[in-house]
Design a protein around this motif. Structure first.
Motif, mmCIF file in Angstrom:
data_model
loop_
_atom_site.group_PDB
_atom_site.id
_atom_site.type_symbol
_atom_site.label_atom_id
_atom_site.label_comp_id
_atom_site.label_asym_id
_atom_site.label_seq_id
_atom_site.Cartn_x
_atom_site.Cartn_y
_atom_site.Cartn_z
ATOM 1 N N SER A 215 0.811 -1.220 0.000
ATOM 2 C CA SER A 215 0.000 0.000 0.000
ATOM 3 C C SER A 215 0.843 1.268 0.000
ATOM 4 C CB SER A 215 -0.925 0.001 1.217
ATOM 5 O OG SER A 215 -0.174 0.031 2.422
ATOM 6 N N ARG A 216 2.086 1.192 0.427
ATOM 7 C CA ARG A 216 2.929 2.389 0.419
ATOM 8 C C ARG A 216 3.121 2.915 -0.993
ATOM 9 N NH1 ARG A 216 9.124 2.191 2.372
ATOM 10 N NH2 ARG A 216 9.275 1.063 0.398
ATOM 11 N N ASP A 217 3.111 2.020 -1.959
ATOM 12 C CA ASP A 217 3.408 2.402 -3.335
ATOM 13 C C ASP A 217 2.180 2.464 -4.236
ATOM 14 O OD1 ASP A 217 6.147 2.435 -2.676
ATOM 15 O OD2 ASP A 217 6.276 0.274 -2.974
ATOM 16 N N MET A 218 1.035 1.891 -3.800
ATOM 17 C CA MET A 218 -0.163 1.940 -4.631
ATOM 18 C C MET A 218 -1.405 1.704 -3.784
ATOM 19 S SD MET A 218 0.505 -1.680 -6.623
ATOM 20 C CE MET A 218 -0.738 -1.332 -7.852
ATOM 21 N N ILE A 219 -2.515 2.348 -4.178
ATOM 22 C CA ILE A 219 -3.786 2.188 -3.485
ATOM 23 C C ILE A 219 -4.890 2.073 -4.531
ATOM 24 C CG2 ILE A 219 -3.026 3.493 -1.462
ATOM 25 C CD1 ILE A 219 -4.692 5.868 -2.497
ATOM 26 N N TRP A 220 -6.076 1.591 -4.101
ATOM 27 C CA TRP A 220 -7.222 1.527 -4.993
ATOM 28 C C TRP A 220 -7.703 2.939 -5.328
ATOM 29 C CZ3 TRP A 220 -7.754 -2.912 -7.187
ATOM 30 C CH2 TRP A 220 -7.565 -4.109 -6.497
ATOM 31 N N TYR A 221 -7.916 3.197 -6.605
ATOM 32 C CA TYR A 221 -8.416 4.511 -7.030
ATOM 33 C C TYR A 221 -9.788 4.802 -6.438
ATOM 34 C CZ TYR A 221 -10.367 8.159 -10.016
ATOM 35 O OH TYR A 221 -10.967 9.314 -10.463
ATOM 36 N N ASN A 222 -10.687 3.818 -6.445
ATOM 37 C CA ASN A 222 -12.061 4.049 -5.989
ATOM 38 C C ASN A 222 -12.151 4.355 -4.503
ATOM 39 O OD1 ASN A 222 -13.221 3.737 -8.493
ATOM 40 N ND2 ASN A 222 -13.668 1.564 -8.233
ATOM 41 N N ASN A 223 -11.143 3.992 -3.723
ATOM 42 C CA ASN A 223 -11.179 4.286 -2.289
ATOM 43 C C ASN A 223 -10.940 5.758 -1.997
ATOM 44 O OD1 ASN A 223 -11.522 1.550 -2.090
ATOM 45 N ND2 ASN A 223 -9.871 1.216 -0.626
ATOM 46 N N VAL A 224 -10.147 6.401 -2.827
ATOM 47 C CA VAL A 224 -9.870 7.847 -2.699
ATOM 48 C C VAL A 224 -9.959 8.444 -4.106
ATOM 49 C CG1 VAL A 224 -8.325 9.577 -1.706
ATOM 50 C CG2 VAL A 224 -8.241 7.231 -0.860
ATOM 51 N N PRO A 225 -11.146 8.560 -4.662
ATOM 52 C CA PRO A 225 -11.278 8.943 -6.077
ATOM 53 C C PRO A 225 -11.096 10.434 -6.326
ATOM 54 C CG PRO A 225 -13.449 8.607 -5.121
ATOM 55 C CD PRO A 225 -12.451 8.281 -4.038
ATOM 56 N N HIS A 226 -9.890 10.926 -6.042
ATOM 57 C CA HIS A 226 -9.590 12.347 -6.188
ATOM 58 C C HIS A 226 -8.338 12.514 -7.056
ATOM 59 C CE1 HIS A 226 -12.657 13.199 -3.265
ATOM 60 N NE2 HIS A 226 -12.037 12.523 -2.319
ATOM 61 N N PRO A 227 -8.500 12.730 -8.354
ATOM 62 C CA PRO A 227 -7.358 12.753 -9.278
ATOM 63 C C PRO A 227 -6.694 14.115 -9.439
ATOM 64 C CG PRO A 227 -9.407 12.837 -10.508
ATOM 65 C CD PRO A 227 -9.798 12.743 -9.055
ATOM 66 N N LYS A 228 -7.137 15.143 -8.708
ATOM 67 C CA LYS A 228 -6.631 16.490 -8.950
ATOM 68 C C LYS A 228 -5.114 16.584 -8.795
ATOM 69 C CE LYS A 228 -9.086 19.895 -7.383
ATOM 70 N NZ LYS A 228 -9.702 20.890 -6.465
ATOM 71 N N LEU A 229 -4.549 15.906 -7.787
ATOM 72 C CA LEU A 229 -3.104 15.995 -7.553
ATOM 73 C C LEU A 229 -2.296 15.365 -8.678
ATOM 74 C CD1 LEU A 229 -2.602 15.327 -3.724
ATOM 75 C CD2 LEU A 229 -2.214 17.444 -4.970
ATOM 76 N N VAL A 230 -2.889 14.419 -9.417
ATOM 77 C CA VAL A 230 -2.177 13.779 -10.525
ATOM 78 C C VAL A 230 -1.762 14.825 -11.544
ATOM 79 C CG1 VAL A 230 -2.371 12.133 -12.423
ATOM 80 C CG2 VAL A 230 -3.374 11.586 -10.199
ATOM 81 N N GLU A 231 -2.674 15.716 -11.873
ATOM 82 C CA GLU A 231 -2.386 16.768 -12.849
ATOM 83 C C GLU A 231 -1.633 17.928 -12.209
ATOM 84 O OE1 GLU A 231 -2.189 18.720 -16.442
ATOM 85 O OE2 GLU A 231 -2.798 16.645 -16.020
ATOM 86 N N TYR A 232 -2.050 18.300 -10.993
ATOM 87 C CA TYR A 232 -1.499 19.477 -10.333
ATOM 88 C C TYR A 232 -0.022 19.306 -9.991
ATOM 89 C CZ TYR A 232 -1.383 23.413 -7.031
ATOM 90 O OH TYR A 232 -1.073 24.581 -6.382
ATOM 91 N N LYS A 233 0.399 18.074 -9.641
ATOM 92 C CA LYS A 233 1.777 17.824 -9.222
ATOM 93 C C LYS A 233 2.498 16.841 -10.157
ATOM 94 C CE LYS A 233 1.796 20.269 -5.374
ATOM 95 N NZ LYS A 233 2.739 21.404 -5.126
ATOM 96 N N LYS A 234 2.083 16.791 -11.417
ATOM 97 C CA LYS A 234 2.650 15.792 -12.316
ATOM 98 C C LYS A 234 4.143 15.981 -12.550
ATOM 99 C CE LYS A 234 1.245 18.302 -16.518
ATOM 100 N NZ LYS A 234 0.424 18.227 -17.758
ATOM 101 N N ASP A 235 4.635 17.232 -12.496
ATOM 102 C CA ASP A 235 6.063 17.471 -12.729
ATOM 103 C C ASP A 235 6.909 17.180 -11.488
ATOM 104 O OD1 ASP A 235 4.883 19.636 -11.415
ATOM 105 O OD2 ASP A 235 6.470 21.013 -12.063
ATOM 106 N N GLN A 236 6.260 16.913 -10.351
ATOM 107 C CA GLN A 236 6.987 16.641 -9.109
ATOM 108 C C GLN A 236 6.919 15.175 -8.689
ATOM 109 O OE1 GLN A 236 5.660 19.445 -6.124
ATOM 110 N NE2 GLN A 236 6.052 21.206 -7.436
ATOM 111 N N ASN A 237 6.266 14.345 -9.514
ATOM 112 C CA ASN A 237 6.302 12.893 -9.299
ATOM 113 C C ASN A 237 5.645 12.464 -7.990
ATOM 114 O OD1 ASN A 237 7.004 10.747 -10.901
ATOM 115 N ND2 ASN A 237 9.012 10.445 -9.982
ATOM 116 N N TRP A 238 4.586 13.187 -7.570
ATOM 117 C CA TRP A 238 3.884 12.828 -6.339
ATOM 118 C C TRP A 238 3.097 11.545 -6.501
ATOM 119 C CZ3 TRP A 238 1.202 17.134 -3.019
ATOM 120 C CH2 TRP A 238 2.161 18.077 -2.621
ATOM 121 N N VAL A 239 2.191 11.558 -7.503
ATOM 122 C CA VAL A 239 1.233 10.465 -7.654
ATOM 123 C C VAL A 239 0.826 10.359 -9.121
ATOM 124 C CG1 VAL A 239 -0.675 12.032 -7.058
ATOM 125 C CG2 VAL A 239 -0.999 9.558 -6.870
#
Length: 663
Positions: A215-239
Motif C-alpha cells: 500500500s505504500r506504493d499503490m492504493i485503490w483509485y475508488n477508495n480515494v477517487p480524487h485525481p486532482k493531484l495527478v495533474e497538479y503535481k505531475k512534474d513533481q512525481n507525487w502520484v
C-alpha cells in the motif's frame, strides 16, 4: 393423508404409541421454534449467548490504563473469528502472534455499490452476535439506550459526503467567520448540540485497502477517487493514476529524483541525525502525500505527517490509505495538538515560533525550499528574513548544502540551554512567562512569545533520550513539562508490563482479529502508550490519543519514541472516514458519556473505522452492555470476551442514500 395411510398398516396396539411419539416431536419442534428462550429446553444443548464470556474464569475488572492489573496465566479458548465481510468462520482459530495468517486483503472483497452496502449474514456463533436495527434496538432498550434510526449524513454545499469530517466541514460555521486571513476556515469548527449522529456513505466501488507494504506504493483509485493531484503535481512525481490504482513513485516538491535519495542526502550532510537511533520521531509539515514519512519507516523513524484539508485534494487521505501516519492540521490561530518539546526533527513548515515549541531541545529543523538555493529577488528576501528569524530564536545553522540536482537543504538546531536567549541584544520575540499547572495546547491560541527550554536547578532536563529502541521502555523525564514528572518509574514499568502481558495473552489469542491485516491503529485513551509499545514488533503503527482532560502523559509517549495527539472524543477526530483498521478504547466510555451521548461516540468510531475491521472496547460489563446493542444496530458483529472486552467487526452496511455529494 400419507401419514394416516402408513398408520393403517400398524396394529391397533402399536398405533397409539407411534401417534404419541409423533405428536411429542411435533410439539417440541414448534415450541423450540417460537420460544424466546429455547435454551430452556432440557433436551437441547445451545451455545452461550452473545453476552456470555468465552471463559469460566474472567479477568478481574481492570482499572483505567494508567493503573496496571494482572493477567491470568490460564488463557481460555479463542472466540470464533469473524471475516471481513461480516460472516463467521466457524471452527477457525483466532490469530496468534506466532501463527502466520492468510492475508485476506489481497483478495477482492465485495465492493460497495453506490452507498447502500450490505448487512451480511445474520447468523450467530459461539460468543458472537450479529444484529440489524431490530436486534440492536431490543437489546439497547434493555440496557437503557435509545438507538436512533440510522441515516446517511447530510453535508453542506461542496462537501463530498463520503469524505465528511464534521469539525472540518462545518459549512455554516465557516461562512460565519469574520476573517480567513490566518487560515481560520481550515481550523476546527465543530457542530454544536445536537452533535452528528449520522453515518458516512462509502465511495462507489470501495474495497478493502491493499496490504502493507504494498500500500505504500499503490492504493485503490475508488477508495480515494480524487485525481486532482495527478495533474497538479505531475512534474513533481507525487502520484500517478494507473488503471484501477493510484501509484506513488516517491517524488516530492523538493525531491523530484526520489525520496530515498533525499533521506540519504540528509544523513550524508548531517551524520549526527542518525536516522532510527538518535532520531526517532519526526514532524513533517505540509507533507504532500507523506512519501517522506513513508520511506523513513524503513529506517525505524516514525513521522507525523500533517497538512490541512485544502485545495491540495485528499493528500492526508492518500497518506492514511497508504498506511502512513498522518493528521489533518493547520497552523492558523491555534496550537498544534502536540506537547511542548516533543519531536526529534521537524521537516519544513512555518510559522517557526509554533514549530520551535514542539521541537525538542537539541532537535533539528530541516528546511528544503527555493529560498535555500535560488537567487531571485523574492527568494533572496525570504532567505534574509529566515536568517534574521532563526537568529532571534537562537537556532544554530548546522549545515547548508545542495545535492547533485542542485536542490538545497539547510539544517538548524534548537539550543539545549537558556543562555542564548538571555544574551540577545533585543528581546524579540519576547520570552514567554513561566507557566504554572496544566498547559495543554488543545484549542489554545498560538504563542507570540518564545518558549524557553526549562532547566532544573541542577542544570539537567534537556539531555536527549537514549537511542531507539532502548528508549521505548524508559520513562524519560521532560522537566519542561511538569505533568510528566508526576508519574513514577514504578508506575510506568508496571503499566508497560501490564499491557505486554494482556496483549500477548488475550488480544493475540482470544480476539477474532486478523492481526496480519491491521496497519493503522487508534488508541483512544493511550495513557503511557503501553498498548502501542506492546505492538511494536507488529508491522503497524499506533496513533496514541490522550484525552484533553486526562493527565498529561503525552510527553512520556513522545519520549518513548511513539507519536500521538490530544483530543476530545465528544468531537470528531481530524482524520478522513475509513482510515483506521483497529480502534481501541480502554476504560474511557463511562466518563465520556457524562459529557456526550454514546450514540455520538459510536457514530464517530464508525466514521473512522474501515469496513471489515475492528473496534475493541475494554470496560465494565455494564458499559459493554450499553455499547453492544448500539454497534449491533449498525450491523456490526460483536463478541464479548471474559466479561470485559467487546470485540466488534464493522461490515459494509450503510443505510440507503440517494446521493453521495451535495453541490
Amino acid at each position: 393423508m400419507a401419514i394416516f395411510s402408513a398408520l393403517s398398516f400398524l396394529s391397533d396396539r402399536k398405533r397409539p404409541i407411534v401417534v404419541s411419539v409423533f405428536l411429542f416431536l411435533l410439539l417440541s419442534s414448534l415450541f423450540l421454534l417460537f420460544s424466546p428462550a429455547p435454551a430452556a429446553l432440557p433436551f437441547f444443548s445451545f451455545p452461550s449467548s452473545h453476552l456470555s464470556s468465552s471463559s469460566s474464569s474472567p479477568i478481574a475488572a481492570t482499572p483505567p490504563p494508567l493503573t496496571p492489573v494482572s493477567v491470568p496465566a490460564n488463557a481460555s479458548s479463542p472466540e470464533t473469528p469473524v471475516d471481513a465481510s461480516g460472516g463467521s468462520n466457524a471452527g477457525a482459530t483466532a490469530p496468534t502472534r506466532d501463527a502466520p495468517q492468510p492475508d485476506r486483503s489481497r483478495s477482492t472483497p465485495p465492493a460497495a455499490v453506490g452507498v447502500r452496502g450490505s448487512a451480511g449474514t445474520n447468523g450467530t456463533s459461539r460468543g458472537v452476535s450479529a444484529g440489524g436495527d431490530g436486534a440492536g434496538a431490543a437489546a439497547a432498550a434493555a440496557a437503557g439506550v435509545a438507538v436512533p434510526s440510522w441515516e446517511v449524513c447530510e453535508v453542506g454545499k461542496g462537501v463530498v459526503a463520503a469524505d465528511y469530517i464534521p469539525c472540518l466541514d462545518n459549512v455554516k460555521a465557516v461562512k460565519a467567520l469574520k476573517s480567513l486571513r490566518h487560515m481560520e476556515h481550515r481550523e476546527r469548527h465543530c457542530p454544536t448540540a445536537p452533535r452528528p449522529r449520522c453515518l458516512v456513505p462509502l465511495p462507489t466501488g470501495y474495497r478493502s485497502p491493499l496490504p502493507w507494504p504494498r500500500s505504500r506504493d499503490m492504493i485503490w483509485y475508488n477508495n480515494v477517487p480524487h485525481p486532482k493531484l495527478v495533474e497538479y503535481k505531475k512534474d513533481q512525481n507525487w502520484v500517478r493514476k494507473s488503471g484501477n490504482y493510484f501509484v506513488f513513485p516517491g517524488g516530492g516538491t523538493q525531491f523530484k529524483a526520489g525520496v530515498t535519495k533525499y533521506i540519504r542526502f540528509i544523513q550524508q550532510i548531517m551524520p549526527n541525525i542518525e536516522w532510527g537511533t538518535h532520531t526517532r520521531t519526526v514532524l513533517d509539515v505540509g507533507c504532500g502525500v507523506a512519501s517522506f514519512g513513508g520511506y523513513l519507516l524503513d529506517r525505524n523513524v516514525i513521522t507525523m505527517s500533517v497538512a490541512p484539508k485544502d485545495e491540495h485534494e485528499a493528500q492526508i487521505q492518500f497518506a492514511l490509505e497508504r498506511g502512513i501516519p498522518a493528521l489533518l492540521a493547520v497552523i492558523g490561530t491555534q496550537k498544534l495538538p502536540f506537547p511542548d518539546n516533543s519531536f526529534d526533527v521537524i521537516h519544513c513548515g512555518k510559522p517557526l515560533l509554533e514549530l520551535n515549541r514542539v521541537l525538542r531541545p537539541g532537535g533539528y529543523y530541516i528546511w528544503s525550499a527555493t529560498p535555500v538555493y535560488r537567487r531571485g529577488k523574492r527568494d533572496e528576501d525570504d532567505w534574509n528574513a529566515m536568517v534574521t528569524l532563526t537568529k532571534s530564536i537562537c537556532w544554530r545553522t548546522v549545515v547548508k548544502s545542495k545535492d547533485v540536482n542542485r536542490i538545497g537543504v539547510v539544517i538548524y538546531q534548537k539550543p539545549t540551554s537558556n543562555s542564548c536567549y538571555f544574551e540577545r541584544k533585543q528581546n524579540e520575540p519576547p520570552l514567554c512567562p513561566s507557566r504554572e499547572g496544566s498547559h495543554s495546547p488543545w484549542y489554545a491560541p498560538l504563542d507570540s512569545c518564545l518558549l524557553l527550554p526549562a532547566v532544573s536547578s541542577s542544570g539537567e532536563g534537556n539531555s536527549w533520550p537514549i537511542s531507539w529502541p532502548e528508549r521505548l521502555n524508559i520513562k524519560y523525564s521532560t522537566i519542561s513539562d511538569n505533568a510528566s514528572t508526576q508519574f513514577s518509574q514504578e508506575k510506568f514499568d508496571s503499566d508497560t508490563k501490564h499491557w505486554k502481558d494482556l496483549v500477548s495473552e488475550v488480544y493475540f489469542n482470544e480476539f477474532a482479529v486478523n492481526w496480519s491485516t491491521v496497519r493503522n491503529v487508534m488508541d483512544m485513551n493511550a495513557g503511557f502508550g503501553g498498548f502501542a509499545a506492546s505492538l511494536i514488533h507488529k508491522p503497524l503503527w499506533v496513533m496514541n490519543v490522550v484525552p484533553f482532560d486526562h493527565p498529561e502523559a503525552l510527553p512520556i509517549i513522545f519520549n518513548r519514541g511513539l507519536i500521538g495527539v490530544y483530543h476530545d472524543w465528544c468531537e470528531s477526530f481530524n482524520t478522513y472516514p475509513r482510515t483506521y483498521d483497529l480502534v481501541h478504547m480502554s476504560y474511557l466510555l463511562q466518563g465520556l458519556t457524562n459529557r456526550c451521548d454514546i450514540i455520538e461516540v459510536a457514530a464517530e468510531i464508525d466514521r473512522i473505522l474501515r469496513p471489515g475491521k475492528w473496534f475493541v472496547l475494554q470496560d465494565t460489563e455494564q458499559v459493554i452492555r450499553k455499547m453492544d446493542p448500539v454497534l449491533r444496530s449498525l450491523h456490526y458483529r460483536t463478541a464479548i470476551v471474559k466479561q470485559q472486552f467487546l470485540v466488534a467487526t464493522k461490515g459494509f452496511w450503510r443505510p440507503y442514500s440517494a446521493g453521495s455529494e451535495s453541490r
